[in-house]
Each structure stands twice: as structure tokens, then as C-alpha cells.
Design an enzyme around this catalytic site. Sequence first.
Site, PDB file in Angstrom:
ATOM      1  N   CYS A   2       0.826  -1.201   0.000  1.00 48.85           N
ATOM      2  CA  CYS A   2       0.000   0.000   0.000  1.00 48.85           C
ATOM      3  C   CYS A   2       0.867   1.261   0.000  1.00 48.85           C
ATOM      4  O   CYS A   2       2.000   1.246   0.475  1.00 48.85           O
ATOM      5  CB  CYS A   2      -0.854   0.027   1.252  1.00 48.85           C
ATOM      6  SG  CYS A   2      -1.863  -1.424   1.466  1.00 48.85           S
ATOM      7  N   ARG A  27       5.053   0.066  -6.282  1.00 42.23           N
ATOM      8  CA  ARG A  27       5.047  -0.736  -5.069  1.00 42.23           C
ATOM      9  C   ARG A  27       4.045  -1.879  -5.127  1.00 42.23           C
ATOM     10  O   ARG A  27       4.086  -2.778  -4.298  1.00 42.23           O
ATOM     11  CB  ARG A  27       4.723   0.152  -3.864  1.00 42.23           C
ATOM     12  CG  ARG A  27       5.748   1.245  -3.634  1.00 42.23           C
ATOM     13  CD  ARG A  27       5.306   2.174  -2.543  1.00 42.23           C
ATOM     14  NE  ARG A  27       5.181   1.495  -1.277  1.00 42.23           N
ATOM     15  CZ  ARG A  27       6.160   1.384  -0.387  1.00 42.23           C
ATOM     16  NH1 ARG A  27       7.327   1.930  -0.634  1.00 42.23           N
ATOM     17  NH2 ARG A  27       5.988   0.743   0.731  1.00 42.23           N
ATOM     18  N   TRP A  81      -3.103  -2.601  -1.415  1.00 40.76           N
ATOM     19  CA  TRP A  81      -2.713  -3.964  -1.788  1.00 40.76           C
ATOM     20  C   TRP A  81      -3.452  -4.847  -0.780  1.00 40.76           C
ATOM     21  O   TRP A  81      -3.169  -4.796   0.416  1.00 40.76           O
ATOM     22  CB  TRP A  81      -1.201  -4.097  -1.655  1.00 40.76           C
ATOM     23  CG  TRP A  81      -0.607  -5.362  -2.168  1.00 40.76           C
ATOM     24  CD1 TRP A  81      -0.309  -5.670  -3.468  1.00 40.76           C
ATOM     25  CD2 TRP A  81      -0.178  -6.493  -1.389  1.00 40.76           C
ATOM     26  NE1 TRP A  81       0.262  -6.912  -3.541  1.00 40.76           N
ATOM     27  CE2 TRP A  81       0.363  -7.443  -2.291  1.00 40.76           C
ATOM     28  CE3 TRP A  81      -0.194  -6.801  -0.042  1.00 40.76           C
ATOM     29  CZ2 TRP A  81       0.870  -8.667  -1.865  1.00 40.76           C
ATOM     30  CZ3 TRP A  81       0.319  -8.022   0.371  1.00 40.76           C
ATOM     31  CH2 TRP A  81       0.842  -8.933  -0.532  1.00 40.76           C
ATOM     32  N   ASN A 110      -1.623   2.209   5.979  1.00 37.43           N
ATOM     33  CA  ASN A 110      -0.755   1.087   5.582  1.00 37.43           C
ATOM     34  C   ASN A 110      -0.496   0.276   6.841  1.00 37.43           C
ATOM     35  O   ASN A 110      -0.244   0.852   7.895  1.00 37.43           O
ATOM     36  CB  ASN A 110       0.605   1.575   5.071  1.00 37.43           C
ATOM     37  CG  ASN A 110       0.514   2.231   3.712  1.00 37.43           C
ATOM     38  OD1 ASN A 110      -0.554   2.268   3.105  1.00 37.43           O
ATOM     39  ND2 ASN A 110       1.630   2.741   3.241  1.00 37.43           N
ATOM     40  N   GLY A 111      -0.490  -1.045   6.712  1.00 39.75           N
ATOM     41  CA  GLY A 111      -0.205  -1.888   7.879  1.00 39.75           C
ATOM     42  C   GLY A 111      -1.403  -2.741   8.220  1.00 39.75           C
ATOM     43  O   GLY A 111      -2.329  -2.879   7.411  1.00 39.75           O
ATOM     44  N   GLU A 505      18.230 -17.562  -7.121  1.00 38.48           N
ATOM     45  CA  GLU A 505      17.864 -16.203  -7.525  1.00 38.48           C
ATOM     46  C   GLU A 505      17.374 -16.179  -8.979  1.00 38.48           C
ATOM     47  O   GLU A 505      16.398 -15.498  -9.306  1.00 38.48           O
ATOM     48  CB  GLU A 505      19.065 -15.268  -7.313  1.00 38.48           C
ATOM     49  CG  GLU A 505      18.893 -13.826  -7.730  1.00 38.48           C
ATOM     50  CD  GLU A 505      17.749 -13.097  -7.031  1.00 38.48           C
ATOM     51  OE1 GLU A 505      17.145 -13.650  -6.099  1.00 38.48           O
ATOM     52  OE2 GLU A 505      17.447 -11.970  -7.454  1.00 38.48           O
ATOM     53  N   LYS A 509      13.674 -14.877 -10.045  1.00 36.57           N
ATOM     54  CA  LYS A 509      13.472 -13.774 -11.012  1.00 36.57           C
ATOM     55  C   LYS A 509      12.531 -14.218 -12.116  1.00 36.57           C
ATOM     56  O   LYS A 509      11.617 -13.498 -12.490  1.00 36.57           O
ATOM     57  CB  LYS A 509      14.799 -13.346 -11.667  1.00 36.57           C
ATOM     58  CG  LYS A 509      15.754 -12.500 -10.881  1.00 36.57           C
ATOM     59  CD  LYS A 509      15.300 -11.114 -10.576  1.00 36.57           C
ATOM     60  CE  LYS A 509      14.537 -11.058  -9.295  1.00 36.57           C
ATOM     61  NZ  LYS A 509      15.233 -10.784  -8.090  1.00 36.57           N
ATOM     62  N   GLU A 512       8.788 -14.710 -10.872  1.00 37.21           N
ATOM     63  CA  GLU A 512       8.016 -13.557 -10.395  1.00 37.21           C
ATOM     64  C   GLU A 512       7.572 -12.609 -11.504  1.00 37.21           C
ATOM     65  O   GLU A 512       6.535 -11.962 -11.379  1.00 37.21           O
ATOM     66  CB  GLU A 512       8.743 -12.802  -9.281  1.00 37.21           C
ATOM     67  CG  GLU A 512       9.980 -12.058  -9.701  1.00 37.21           C
ATOM     68  CD  GLU A 512      10.623 -11.324  -8.531  1.00 37.21           C
ATOM     69  OE1 GLU A 512       9.915 -10.750  -7.707  1.00 37.21           O
ATOM     70  OE2 GLU A 512      11.868 -11.320  -8.460  1.00 37.21           O
ATOM     71  N   HIS A 528      18.284 -36.397  -6.807  1.00 41.92           N
ATOM     72  CA  HIS A 528      17.541 -36.943  -5.669  1.00 41.92           C
ATOM     73  C   HIS A 528      16.042 -36.711  -5.806  1.00 41.92           C
ATOM     74  O   HIS A 528      15.347 -36.560  -4.815  1.00 41.92           O
ATOM     75  CB  HIS A 528      18.090 -36.354  -4.370  1.00 41.92           C
ATOM     76  CG  HIS A 528      19.526 -36.692  -4.157  1.00 41.92           C
ATOM     77  ND1 HIS A 528      19.935 -37.850  -3.549  1.00 41.92           N
ATOM     78  CD2 HIS A 528      20.660 -36.054  -4.548  1.00 41.92           C
ATOM     79  CE1 HIS A 528      21.260 -37.900  -3.543  1.00 41.92           C
ATOM     80  NE2 HIS A 528      21.718 -36.820  -4.145  1.00 41.92           N
ATOM     81  N   LYS A 627       6.336  -4.250  -3.972  1.00 39.42           N
ATOM     82  CA  LYS A 627       7.767  -3.975  -3.904  1.00 39.42           C
ATOM     83  C   LYS A 627       8.310  -4.159  -2.493  1.00 39.42           C
ATOM     84  O   LYS A 627       9.381  -4.695  -2.288  1.00 39.42           O
ATOM     85  CB  LYS A 627       8.040  -2.554  -4.405  1.00 39.42           C
ATOM     86  CG  LYS A 627       9.504  -2.149  -4.376  1.00 39.42           C
ATOM     87  CD  LYS A 627      10.348  -3.000  -5.314  1.00 39.42           C
ATOM     88  CE  LYS A 627      11.830  -2.703  -5.205  1.00 39.42           C
ATOM     89  NZ  LYS A 627      12.631  -3.828  -5.732  1.00 39.42           N
TER      90      LYS A 627
HETATM   91  C1  F6R Z   1      12.372 -10.369  -5.563  1.00 46.08           C
HETATM   92  C2  F6R Z   1      12.190  -9.375  -4.543  1.00 46.08           C
HETATM   93  C3  F6R Z   1      11.793  -9.817  -3.187  1.00 46.08           C
HETATM   94  C4  F6R Z   1      12.528  -8.986  -2.117  1.00 46.08           C
HETATM   95  C5  F6R Z   1      11.996  -9.332  -0.717  1.00 46.08           C
HETATM   96  C6  F6R Z   1      12.756  -8.580   0.350  1.00 46.08           C
HETATM   97  O1  F6R Z   1      12.784  -9.801  -6.761  1.00 46.08           O
HETATM   98  O2  F6R Z   1      12.325  -8.194  -4.780  1.00 46.08           O
HETATM   99  O3  F6R Z   1      12.014 -11.178  -3.004  1.00 46.08           O
HETATM  100  O4  F6R Z   1      13.883  -9.255  -2.218  1.00 46.08           O
HETATM  101  O5  F6R Z   1      10.644  -9.013  -0.643  1.00 46.08           O
HETATM  102  O6  F6R Z   1      12.632  -7.194   0.165  1.00 46.08           O
HETATM  103  P1  F6R Z   1      13.635  -6.176   0.846  1.00 46.08           P
HETATM  104  O7  F6R Z   1      14.974  -6.399   0.223  1.00 46.08           O
HETATM  105  O8  F6R Z   1      13.080  -4.831   0.570  1.00 46.08           O
HETATM  106  O9  F6R Z   1      13.645  -6.518   2.299  1.00 46.08           O
END
Ligand code: F6R
Length: 632
Positions: A2, A27, A81, A110-111, A505, A509, A512, A528, A627
Site C-alpha cells: 500500500c 510498489r 494492496w 498502511n499496515g 535467484e 526472477k 516472479e 535426488h 515492492k
Molecule cells: C524479488 C524481490 C523480493 C525482495 C523481498 C525482500 O525480486 O524483490 O524477493 O527481495 O521481498 O525485500 P527487501 O529487500 O526490501 O527486504
Amino acid sequence: MCGIVGYVGNKSVTPLLIEGLKRLEYRGYDSAGIAVVNDHGMRVSRSVGRVSVLESNVMPTDGGNGVEPFDGCLGIAHTRWATHGEPSEANAHPHTCQTRCGNTVAVVHNGIIENYATLRQYLTKKGYHFTSETDTEVLAVLIAELYEGDLESAVQTALREVRGAYAIAVVCNREPHTLVCARKGSPLLIGLADKSYVVASDASAIIEHTTQAITLDDYQVAKLCAGMEDKTTADGGPWSVDFKTTTIDNLPVTHEVRELEIGLEQIELGDYPHYMLKEIMEQPESIRNCLRGRIDQRENRVVLGGLGEVSRQLVHAKRFILTGQGTAYHAGLIGEYLIQDLAKTPAHSEYASEFRYRNPLIEENTAIIAISQSGETADTLAALHEAKDRGALALGVVNTAGSTISRETDAGVYLHVGPEIGVASTKAFVGQVVVLTLMTLYLGRRKFLSQEALQSHLAQLERLPQHIATVLEQSDHIRGCVERWVDRDNWLFLGRGYNYPVALEGALKLKEISYIHAEGMPAAEMKHGPIALIDDGMPVVFIATQGSQYDKVMSNIEEVKARGGTIIAVATQGDREIHRYADSVFEVPDVPEALQPLVTVIPLQLVAYHAAVLRGLDVDKPRNLAKSVTVE
Ligand code: F6R
């Protein structure tokens, strides 16, 4: 997650709030809303979907079917959100409620209000009706119930009854020049602009107006007022702005104004089609910024000013715990390998969400390293609190200056890679691994690492921006290869040693932003169980760079090849052998094993980006994603 924007000042508020919401779109959100107050009352609009839908409702360009544009100099706005209740107009913010004396209070939040069910029951008994499923509406009703002509006081009293996390902005039509905001556990900034205040949950919605800002601390409330000093003067008359900060118990608080460290150009797209591509392509520059001033070649040492005060504690630390979520967790896993390998100190990495709830064992002389781009991730923050409460030294590896995690750690190192707008984390990951490498070398040199080993690693790190630039030149080649397999719905990513977290990773990527199912794992683990998945043409991405486990990885490649899988390899420049086995090869410069993740991850970022674009997806607004995840 949010987003909140609020404004009180001398300008027309609606376009300002809409622009602010657009800055927060990255976000992630599913609905949006706005409340504007003027001397004649309050107008509220909420809608599901993009901010542009809300914009056309409140700033109609086509005559608006008789709907007048919203007009006023005070307002609050929100992107939601969904957490409590589906994305719908009824659940979107602002939530409003009439006070007993017939005024209207509007709240954006927010929260999560944890005791909302109890409060809702209490307020229902008092005769209030609820029109949404949200926890926020409960807060709006509570403030309205407590309102007796002083908004600040009603907010303070209400917040004393609330458990959970909040950043809120509140207005009331009876006080058309006053905005009240508060925070606990969710970020909120107040920008001090010319004759006005801009409130936002993220600096990107403020910097267009000012770089001077206050970060509210937990349990703090700010009352912001702006208006014509003398109502009888004509337009343009003397304008007064005033604000004060208190605690929710109404104790005065001295606030500190700081300079926001981001520039407008950093949050604008420029000539790039997507923020993700911009942030991938700008990595040579952002990593140069991350390294700047941190390598003293003449003295052959690492300079990390943020660790100065705790350097003795670091040397005496018997164990390091690295924690974070998602991409940040993957960086932590690499940090674990680095600290054990180069600084010869026990280290382990763990998802913050798991660490927090499993009664973790914190021995004497333990240091926790919280890794976070945003510095606001709720799980990471909670893990940090847990470790601190049990006596650990708290360190942060954070990108966002002034964020909650950076303020709650004993010491730390900022990434300095600039704001990351793309939802998929790219430059922050590389920045996190660079900082963890520097921290390891800093520590290692104070323990067992030789001058020569340090010198050689530092020389390689200095060349990193150039190495990354070389890999980025293959973007078109990578796109061409991805095009061949982009219709495949299942991919595997495999690596060993330092490149195992890179495999995780790469898979994260891809899934997502392209919604392709992908799994990352240690290459040996494939045998395995997961090997059963491999069928004709299934894309399997191997990180197969030169190093101690090269031969083992080659054996794994043969196993996949024998079962008809498609081999995509990230390999060291000049490796001819790999071309005999792989259907596609992405080359990276030859760097020591401990630094390989910093280059091997780059082609995988591009694989994910091109796959999403080729599938016609909105790279910067992937479905369901936020985000910064500020709820647990
Ligand atoms: C993936 C991604 C998320 C963040 C995770 C932690 O591309 O962006 O997996 O890495 O939500 O976010 P931060 O780094 O802001 O704590």
C-alpha cells in the site's frame, strides 16, 4: 504494498495527489482512492484497478458527465494492496465515518490493525455499521467516535487502543486546513515544501516537491496545518504553515529534518521501456557507486565507516546470522559462504520469517546481519528485533537511507545503488552481495586473511563494473536464446557452491515476472528427485563457471542432456568445452569463485526480463506482487 500520499498547502491538491499515487504505483496495488477537503466539505472517490481510473473520476477531461473535478488544498490518497478483504471499491481507502456531531473523518492506512475484530465488535455495539471488510474502517470509525472537535487528540486517543502496525493520514471536514498523520511499524515521511507539507509512505512521492523531510518514529503523531493567515486577504495573501510532532500520549517530540538522498532522475524511466531493464543496465554505474570510497588501494584495506564503532565486536563475533526474505535471503546465503570461506567464522543464513518464530538460539558474541533493499520488510524487521532482544549485535545491509531497519541496527553499511523501482530486485541484489563481500574482507583481514589475498580480491572488485558491462553486452543474444524456449512452462536452475544461491535467484526472477514455474537447487540435488521432471526440451539453466566444482557440474549437465533436456549454460569466457553440451551459452568474465555470483547472476536477470517481455507481460507491475512487503 500500500502507498500513502497526503498534502496540505497552497496548491490545488487533486493533481498533486494523483501524481504522487503514480509515483507509488511500482510498489504494487489493486485499488486506489482519494479524499479532498475544502471549506465546503469533503469529497471521496475510490476505484478498483489502476490510478488512471481514479484520475478520470476525480479530474474528468471530457466534461465528466456533469461531475465537477475535486477541488481543495488539503487531501489524502492511497493505493491499496489487499490484505483484509478482496480488492473492491468498498474495501479501497480512504475509509470514512461520520462523527456524532455530523462531521466526516477520512483515513488512509498502511499496515495491519491486529485487534480490529475486538474494536469492531465494540463499535458495532455502539451502533456503528461497517461497509467494508477492512481493518482500516475500524480505525476510521474509532477516530470518528472519539472526535470532539480536535482531530489530533482523537487520533492520539484512538491509536492508544490499537495493536498492530500502521502509517496513517487522517482528515476531517470540520478542520479543512489540518492533516494528522502517525506511524508505528510502517514508514511515513513528511516533506517540508514551500508553504506546504507532503506526507508519503515513500520518498519517491515527495522528492518532486522537496528534499527536506522528517521521518516519523514509532508512536509519533504529526499535526500539519496550512492556510491563509488572514481570511480577508485576497488569493496569494500571507500563507502560514505550521506543524508539531507529539507521541500518541501527547508528549512533545523534537523532530529532525534530513535531506532525502534521491534525485528525480533516479526514479524516472528515461529512454528505457521498463524500470527493471533500466536498473539491470545501469548496474555498472550503481555498483561503482556502491564501491566508491570503500576500497583504499594504497593502504590495501576496506573502508566501511558504518562499522567503525563496532569493529572490535565484529572481530570477537563467534557467529554470524544473515537474514532477509526473497532475493535478500539469497544474498544472505552468499554472505554465509563468504564469511565461512574468507573470514573463517561460523555463519548461517535463514529466512527472517522462519528465524523469528522458532525460538532461535543466540549465543554470546553473535551478530545478526539484516539484509533488505527497502529496509521496511516486516519479517526481516521482526527477526532483527528477536535477535536484538536476545543480545545479538545488530547489523544492517540496507539500501534505503533512514528506513526502519537502518535505524534499528547498531551499525551497518548502505548499498548506495540508488532507489530500486522495478519490483524484481536486480541492482540491489548485486549491491547486497558486494557489501557482504566487503564486510567479509574487512572482517577477514582482521582475522586470517593475508595481505595478498585481500589485495587480489579488492583488485577484482574494482574491475567489477567493467565485468558487469561486458556481460550486459550479451542482452540481445540472451533475448534470442530465450525466444526459443519461452513457451516452456517449467524451468530448472542449477548451480553448486557460490553459484547455488545464484540458481535460486535465477529461478525466483523468472517466476516472479514471467509467471513461468521455475525451481532453483544445488546441481547435485537434481538426482535426488527433480530429475524425474526432465523431459524432451525442458530448459535447464546451469551455472557452469570454471572453479573447484566445474567437473561435477559438467557431469550433471550430461545427466540432463541424456534425458533430452535443453541446456542453457552460464560459463566462463573462453570455455570451449561447454559449447559441445549446451544449446545456449552466456559468457561471464573469469573471476575468483568467491566473486562469481556478482557476474553469473547478470545473465539470469536478463533471461527473466526478456522472458516476461516476450510473453507480453507488464514487467514493472507483476501480478499480486508488492515492492516492499510490510506485513508478515
Ligand atoms: C524479488 C524481490 C523480493 C525482495 C523481498 C525482500 O525480486 O524483490 O524477493 O527481495 O521481498 O525485500 P527487501 O529487500 O526490501 O527486504
